[in-house]
Design a protein around this motif. Structure first.
Motif, PDB file in Angstrom:
ATOM      1  N   ALA A 233       0.810  -1.217   0.000  1.00 38.31           N
ATOM      2  CA  ALA A 233       0.000   0.000   0.000  1.00 38.31           C
ATOM      3  C   ALA A 233       0.845   1.269   0.000  1.00 38.31           C
ATOM      4  O   ALA A 233       0.412   2.286  -0.553  1.00 38.31           O
ATOM      5  N   LEU A 234       2.024   1.234   0.603  1.00 37.59           N
ATOM      6  CA  LEU A 234       2.755   2.484   0.826  1.00 37.59           C
ATOM      7  C   LEU A 234       4.113   2.515   0.121  1.00 37.59           C
ATOM      8  O   LEU A 234       4.399   3.424  -0.654  1.00 37.59           O
ATOM      9  N   LEU A 235       4.968   1.520   0.379  1.00 35.62           N
ATOM     10  CA  LEU A 235       6.332   1.575  -0.154  1.00 35.62           C
ATOM     11  C   LEU A 235       6.353   1.518  -1.679  1.00 35.62           C
ATOM     12  O   LEU A 235       7.193   2.154  -2.315  1.00 35.62           O
ATOM     13  N   ARG A 236       5.432   0.760  -2.239  1.00 32.52           N
ATOM     14  CA  ARG A 236       5.373   0.672  -3.705  1.00 32.52           C
ATOM     15  C   ARG A 236       5.197   2.079  -4.303  1.00 32.52           C
ATOM     16  O   ARG A 236       5.850   2.452  -5.278  1.00 32.52           O
ATOM     17  N   ARG A 237       4.327   2.868  -3.689  1.00 32.26           N
ATOM     18  CA  ARG A 237       4.092   4.226  -4.191  1.00 32.26           C
ATOM     19  C   ARG A 237       5.241   5.163  -3.814  1.00 32.26           C
ATOM     20  O   ARG A 237       5.545   6.101  -4.545  1.00 32.26           O
ATOM     21  N   ALA A 238       5.870   4.896  -2.675  1.00 33.17           N
ATOM     22  CA  ALA A 238       7.030   5.715  -2.302  1.00 33.17           C
ATOM     23  C   ALA A 238       8.142   5.542  -3.340  1.00 33.17           C
ATOM     24  O   ALA A 238       8.746   6.515  -3.804  1.00 33.17           O
ATOM     25  N   VAL A 239       8.384   4.284  -3.715  1.00 33.57           N
ATOM     26  CA  VAL A 239       9.433   4.003  -4.696  1.00 33.57           C
ATOM     27  C   VAL A 239       9.077   4.630  -6.043  1.00 33.57           C
ATOM     28  O   VAL A 239       9.948   5.142  -6.759  1.00 33.57           O
ATOM     29  N   ALA A 240       7.784   4.633  -6.379  1.00 35.97           N
ATOM     30  CA  ALA A 240       7.338   5.175  -7.665  1.00 35.97           C
ATOM     31  C   ALA A 240       7.591   6.682  -7.784  1.00 35.97           C
ATOM     32  O   ALA A 240       7.615   7.219  -8.896  1.00 35.97           O
ATOM     33  N   THR A 241       7.790   7.379  -6.684  1.00 31.61           N
ATOM     34  CA  THR A 241       8.101   8.812  -6.786  1.00 31.61           C
ATOM     35  C   THR A 241       9.487   9.047  -7.364  1.00 31.61           C
ATOM     36  O   THR A 241       9.815  10.154  -7.792  1.00 31.61           O
ATOM     37  N   GLY A 242      10.332   7.994  -7.331  1.00 26.28           N
ATOM     38  CA  GLY A 242      11.714   8.150  -7.766  1.00 26.28           C
ATOM     39  C   GLY A 242      12.625   8.718  -6.688  1.00 26.28           C
ATOM     40  O   GLY A 242      13.819   8.898  -6.909  1.00 26.28           O
ATOM     41  N   ARG A 243      12.071   8.977  -5.509  1.00 27.76           N
ATOM     42  CA  ARG A 243      12.881   9.584  -4.450  1.00 27.76           C
ATOM     43  C   ARG A 243      13.062   8.668  -3.240  1.00 27.76           C
ATOM     44  O   ARG A 243      13.627   9.081  -2.246  1.00 27.76           O
ATOM     45  N   CYS A 244      12.564   7.435  -3.328  1.00 28.77           N
ATOM     46  CA  CYS A 244      12.697   6.518  -2.203  1.00 28.77           C
ATOM     47  C   CYS A 244      13.383   5.238  -2.667  1.00 28.77           C
ATOM     48  O   CYS A 244      12.912   4.579  -3.598  1.00 28.77           O
ATOM     49  N   ALA A 245      14.502   4.910  -2.038  1.00 30.70           N
ATOM     50  CA  ALA A 245      15.222   3.670  -2.338  1.00 30.70           C
ATOM     51  C   ALA A 245      15.080   2.717  -1.153  1.00 30.70           C
ATOM     52  O   ALA A 245      15.449   3.061  -0.028  1.00 30.70           O
ATOM     53  N   VAL A 246      14.523   1.541  -1.420  1.00 32.01           N
ATOM     54  CA  VAL A 246      14.415   0.515  -0.371  1.00 32.01           C
ATOM     55  C   VAL A 246      15.601  -0.425  -0.525  1.00 32.01           C
ATOM     56  O   VAL A 246      15.836  -0.957  -1.616  1.00 32.01           O
ATOM     57  N   ARG A 247      16.354  -0.603   0.543  1.00 37.97           N
ATOM     58  CA  ARG A 247      17.525  -1.489   0.494  1.00 37.97           C
ATOM     59  C   ARG A 247      17.269  -2.707   1.375  1.00 37.97           C
ATOM     60  O   ARG A 247      17.453  -2.661   2.592  1.00 37.97           O
ATOM     61  N   PRO A 248      16.828  -3.820   0.754  1.00 33.06           N
ATOM     62  CA  PRO A 248      16.576  -5.036   1.538  1.00 33.06           C
ATOM     63  C   PRO A 248      17.897  -5.673   1.966  1.00 33.06           C
ATOM     64  O   PRO A 248      18.957  -5.361   1.423  1.00 33.06           O
ATOM     65  N   GLU A 249      17.796  -6.549   2.944  1.00 34.50           N
ATOM     66  CA  GLU A 249      18.965  -7.282   3.459  1.00 34.50           C
ATOM     67  C   GLU A 249      20.072  -6.328   3.893  1.00 34.50           C
ATOM     68  O   GLU A 249      21.251  -6.600   3.708  1.00 34.50           O
ATOM     69  N   HIS A 250      19.645  -5.204   4.466  1.00 33.08           N
ATOM     70  CA  HIS A 250      20.568  -4.237   5.075  1.00 33.08           C
ATOM     71  C   HIS A 250      20.204  -4.115   6.555  1.00 33.08           C
ATOM     72  O   HIS A 250      19.118  -3.654   6.898  1.00 33.08           O
ATOM     73  N   ARG A 251      21.099  -4.529   7.394  1.00 37.12           N
ATOM     74  CA  ARG A 251      20.878  -4.560   8.831  1.00 37.12           C
ATOM     75  C   ARG A 251      21.503  -3.305   9.442  1.00 37.12           C
ATOM     76  O   ARG A 251      22.704  -3.062   9.282  1.00 37.12           O
ATOM     77  N   ALA A 252      20.687  -2.477  10.116  1.00 32.65           N
ATOM     78  CA  ALA A 252      21.238  -1.296  10.782  1.00 32.65           C
ATOM     79  C   ALA A 252      22.046  -1.744  11.993  1.00 32.65           C
ATOM     80  O   ALA A 252      21.564  -2.553  12.795  1.00 32.65           O
ATOM     81  N   ARG A 253      23.272  -1.239  12.114  1.00 34.71           N
ATOM     82  CA  ARG A 253      24.115  -1.584  13.266  1.00 34.71           C
ATOM     83  C   ARG A 253      24.011  -0.529  14.363  1.00 34.71           C
ATOM     84  O   ARG A 253      24.005  -0.842  15.527  1.00 34.71           O
ATOM     85  N   ARG A 254      23.949   0.738  13.966  1.00 32.94           N
ATOM     86  CA  ARG A 254      23.779   1.800  14.965  1.00 32.94           C
ATOM     87  C   ARG A 254      23.471   3.119  14.268  1.00 32.94           C
ATOM     88  O   ARG A 254      23.806   3.313  13.092  1.00 32.94           O
ATOM     89  N   VAL A 255      22.845   4.005  15.016  1.00 34.11           N
ATOM     90  CA  VAL A 255      22.636   5.370  14.559  1.00 34.11           C
ATOM     91  C   VAL A 255      23.878   6.154  14.966  1.00 34.11           C
ATOM     92  O   VAL A 255      24.339   6.058  16.112  1.00 34.11           O
ATOM     93  N   LEU A 256      24.436   6.923  14.023  1.00 33.12           N
ATOM     94  CA  LEU A 256      25.664   7.675  14.276  1.00 33.12           C
ATOM     95  C   LEU A 256      25.303   9.088  14.726  1.00 33.12           C
ATOM     96  O   LEU A 256      24.409   9.718  14.150  1.00 33.12           O
ATOM     97  N   THR A 257      25.995   9.574  15.745  1.00 36.27           N
ATOM     98  CA  THR A 257      25.722  10.927  16.225  1.00 36.27           C
ATOM     99  C   THR A 257      27.019  11.730  16.281  1.00 36.27           C
ATOM    100  O   THR A 257      28.114  11.162  16.395  1.00 36.27           O
ATOM    101  N   ASP A 258      26.882  13.060  16.219  1.00 36.79           N
ATOM    102  CA  ASP A 258      28.060  13.935  16.262  1.00 36.79           C
ATOM    103  C   ASP A 258      28.321  14.404  17.702  1.00 36.79           C
ATOM    104  O   ASP A 258      27.636  13.980  18.646  1.00 36.79           O
ATOM    105  N   ALA A 259      29.296  15.302  17.833  1.00 36.08           N
ATOM    106  CA  ALA A 259      29.701  15.750  19.172  1.00 36.08           C
ATOM    107  C   ALA A 259      28.566  16.460  19.898  1.00 36.08           C
ATOM    108  O   ALA A 259      28.516  16.491  21.125  1.00 36.08           O
ATOM    109  N   ALA A 260      27.630  17.032  19.115  1.00 40.25           N
ATOM    110  CA  ALA A 260      26.505  17.730  19.734  1.00 40.25           C
ATOM    111  C   ALA A 260      25.356  16.783  20.072  1.00 40.25           C
ATOM    112  O   ALA A 260      24.351  17.200  20.651  1.00 40.25           O
ATOM    113  N   GLY A 261      25.482  15.522  19.667  1.00 39.14           N
ATOM    114  CA  GLY A 261      24.447  14.546  19.982  1.00 39.14           C
ATOM    115  C   GLY A 261      23.413  14.365  18.896  1.00 39.14           C
ATOM    116  O   GLY A 261      22.493  13.558  19.045  1.00 39.14           O
TER     117      GLY A 261
END
Lengths: 558, 102
Positions: A233-261
């Motif tokens: 219902a949603l991602l198919r149309r998101a991808v169709a905009t040309g501005r959303c890339a879905v990357r399957p089989e990609h495991r997030a390891r951590r969110v990176l933050t800077d010195a300010a948090g």
């Protein structure tokens, strides 16, 4: 590997990730969605009970991707790797997440669900809190989600009806004759059955097919696109905009933050085991409650030594499930036999209860046909009152079960927030990527079972009023592991919550959590619809913060 | 229903947990020791009742799901040849059906 540049990195592609990806891509932003599972298409989904339901096709092997479950009581908790138990906290590791496998009961929360503490007062031994927003704040987003996801339903007047600003976008699905039998029997039992909205298309829309009425719906992917999964219902149309890339089989390891948090991006690991980065202006975490809390805890940084957003030790606290009950009754009337799968009736006459110690929040009883899976049904019939049943006796029991009509009910009740229900990291247990696993302590408040037992009585009253025989019930103190929320409460007080009212991490203003983690209390209905609606709401805030166009007016049609 | 071959295949695969494998092997050995295959139906029931209510219970726990898979699963997995059990039962397996085991 060169970093991937994006405006927004969304981690997880289910009910929390899909609305954000769609709305932000529509708003002109570049979106990258990281999903640890595979990308299946409609045509990949088949009705094969063994492969789809019994071999964990859509969930990781718990030996390689473990959870640890802590069971027991205060002062005496025993920890077990889930693969050594019957427990499994994974629910749908594929593009679109567990929404691919849901049943799509799309009940709204009710106004009281946003202010349980104010309405019912505190519960001893529980950590009940009001939400920082109310029903009127979320109502327009429920309406938008109904249009975007595609919800079929019929609003009728009843004592517990929702205030709705719009009608359902699609007519109701065709109903099994048991629905009319429920409607006819309700008044005599003092009950008010009403049609259950379903996130299943009753007619083709937007390149998606309508329901094919095979009945193999829950736990199966939908081959016609009718089920309102985040993928179809949603991602198919998101991808169709040309501005959303879905990357399957990609495991997030951590969110990176800077010195300010503030977040600068996300470190991931792909299917080949290579590590890479998405650099983004905002990060959205939506991995389902347990894994989202785990990811924040894994994302320590200079300003976040104990995990992202965990300055006050709130990340992972007040994890929620749903308290569950079940019943079954059987009918011999041939007029109540039909291949149509949908009953689509519920009662909320027990949404407010009067318990011995005063008024209490109750819940919902949904009426459904038993799941058509043959193997699990026959294996269940292989036990009679706890004793093995085999040979000719088992054959006869199975034959008789298939020859009759059955009506089940499922009870959904609040999981009372509890200090001993939480997520932490288990340093001694690591996953295939070498990262500490989530350790889930499952402490239960006695209120859960008390409420479920009362609601089970209402389900039984309905079955009896209908003339059902061979009644069976089961009230469960155990959590339904497929319904997860909480762990990153939203609230106005940064010392008792992780997120602000826009689901933004209090001390990292470009990190948002949009799955069910934000919920301080979970309500007495499946969480998916509320997660969808809230994620649409939060997407608007993110777009505004990044200076993008408003994605979709909540008053406009899809 | 090709159940014996189905259980053999499960024992050779990697998804069955070690406890279930051990219970299946021990139970099969016990049945063989008592020439179960040569017994008539009443003698089988008379043998099974006390055993399954006692030391044979782990065997039943492990064997029941596999036997039901062999009995009612899609024929591509090796049991239920040509869907003969579905036909006997009047069970509709839904669609689309799988083309190959996955």
């Amino acid at each position: 590997m060169k970093p991937i540049e994006a405006d927004v990195c969304v981690i997880g592609s289910g009910a929390g990730g899909g609305p954000v990806a769609l709305q932000l891509a529509r708003a002109g932003l570049q979106v990258v969605v990281l999903e640890r599972g595979r990308w299946f298409r409609d045509a990949d989904f088949v009705k094969d009970e063994i492969a789809e339901c019994r071999r964990g096709k859509y969930t990781p092997d718990r030996r390689a991707d473990p959870h640890v479950v802590e069971l027991g009581r205060p002062g005496a908790w025993d920890a077990w790797p889930t693969h050594e138990t019957g427990w499994d906290f994974w629910n749908g590791t594929l593009v679109g997440g567990a929404t691919n496998l849901m049943s799509g009961y799309f009940h709204r929360l009710k106004p009281d669900d946003f202010r349980l503490r104010s309405v019912y007062g505190p519960i001893a031994g529980a950590e009940v809190a009001d939400w920082p927003i109310g029903y009127d704040d979320l109502e327009p987003w429920y309406a938008l989600a109904e249009r975007e996801v595609g919800v079929s339903g019929r609003a009728i007047d009843h004592p517990h009806a929702d205030r709705r600003s719009t009608d359902f976008p699609h007519p109701p699905l065709a109903e099994h004759p048991l629905a009319a039998a429920i409607d006819a029997a309700g008044p005599a039992a003092g009950l008010h059955p009403f049609p259950v909205p379903r996130a299943i298309l009753s007619r083709p829309a937007d390149d998606r097919g309508s329901c094919q009425y095979t009945g193999f719906c829950a736990n199966y992917g939908c081959s016609s696109g009718a089920k309102g999964s985040s993928r179809a219902a949603l991602l198919r149309r998101a991808v169709a905009t040309g501005r959303c890339a879905v990357r399957p089989e990609h495991r997030a390891r951590r969110v990176l933050t800077d010195a300010a948090g503030r977040a600068t991006g996300v470190e991931f690991q792909d299917a080949a085991g290579r590590t890479g980065q998405v650099r983004a202006r905002a990060v959205v975490v939506a991995c389902q409650a347990i894994e989202s809390a785990r990811l924040l805890l894994l994302s320590a940084g200079a300003k976040h030594p104990n995990g992202l957003g965990n300055r006050h030790g709130q990340v992972g606290r007040n994890l929620l499930f749903s308290a569950a009950g079940w019943g079954l009754g059987s009918f011999d009337d041939p007029a109540l036999r039909s291949p149509l799968p949908w009953v689509n009736r519920a009662i909320q006459d027990g949404y407010r209860l009067h318990l011995p110690d005063g008024p209490a929040k109750g819940g919902t009883v949904d009426f459904i046909r038993p799941h058509p899976n043959a193997i699990s049904t026959a294996a269940w019939l292989g036990w009679q009152d706890g004793a093995p049943r085999w040979g000719a006796d088992l054959q006869a029991a199975v034959k008789r079960f298939w020859a009759r009509s059955h009506l089940e009910f499922e009870v959904f009740a609040d999981w009372t927030p509890h200090a001993d229900c939480h997520v932490a990291l288990d340093a001694a247990t690591t996953d295939a990527a070498g990262l500490p696993a989530a350790k889930v302590r499952v402490g239960r408040h006695p209120r859960n079972l008390q409420v479920v037992e009362r609601l089970t009585e209402l389900g039984v009253a309905m079955l009896k009023a209908m003339g059902a025989t061979d009644l069976r019930t089961r009230a469960s103190a155990g959590p339904s592991t497929n319904l997860q929320a909480g762990g990153c409460r939203f609230g106005d007080d940064a010392t008792t919550s992780v997120l602000d009212r826009d689901c933004r991490v209090h001390d990292a203003d470009n990190v948002f959590v949009t799955d069910g983690s934000f919920m301080p209390t979970g309500g007495s209905v499946p969480f998916t619809f509320t997660i969808y609606a809230n994620a649409f709401r939060v997407a608007d805030r993110i777009a505004a913060q990044l200076g993008a166009a408003q994605p979709t007016s909540i008053t406009a049609g899809a | 229903m090709r159940a014996a071959a189905y259980v053999d295949a499960a024992l050779a695969a990697d998804w069955l947990d070690a406890e279930a494998c051990a219970a299946l092997r021990a139970g099969a050995a016990h049945l063989a020791d008592h020439d179960f295959a040569t017994l008539d139906a009443p003698a089988r029931d008379a043998f099974l009742r006390p055993w399954l209510d006692g030391p044979g219970r782990p065997f039943y726990r492990a064997a029941l799901p596999l036997l039901m898979e062999a009995w009612l699963g899609d024929p591509i997995h090796g049991g239920n040849p040509d869907g003969v059990v579905w036909a006997w039962l009047g069970h509709d397996p839904g669609f689309p059906r799988p083309a190959s085991p996955s």
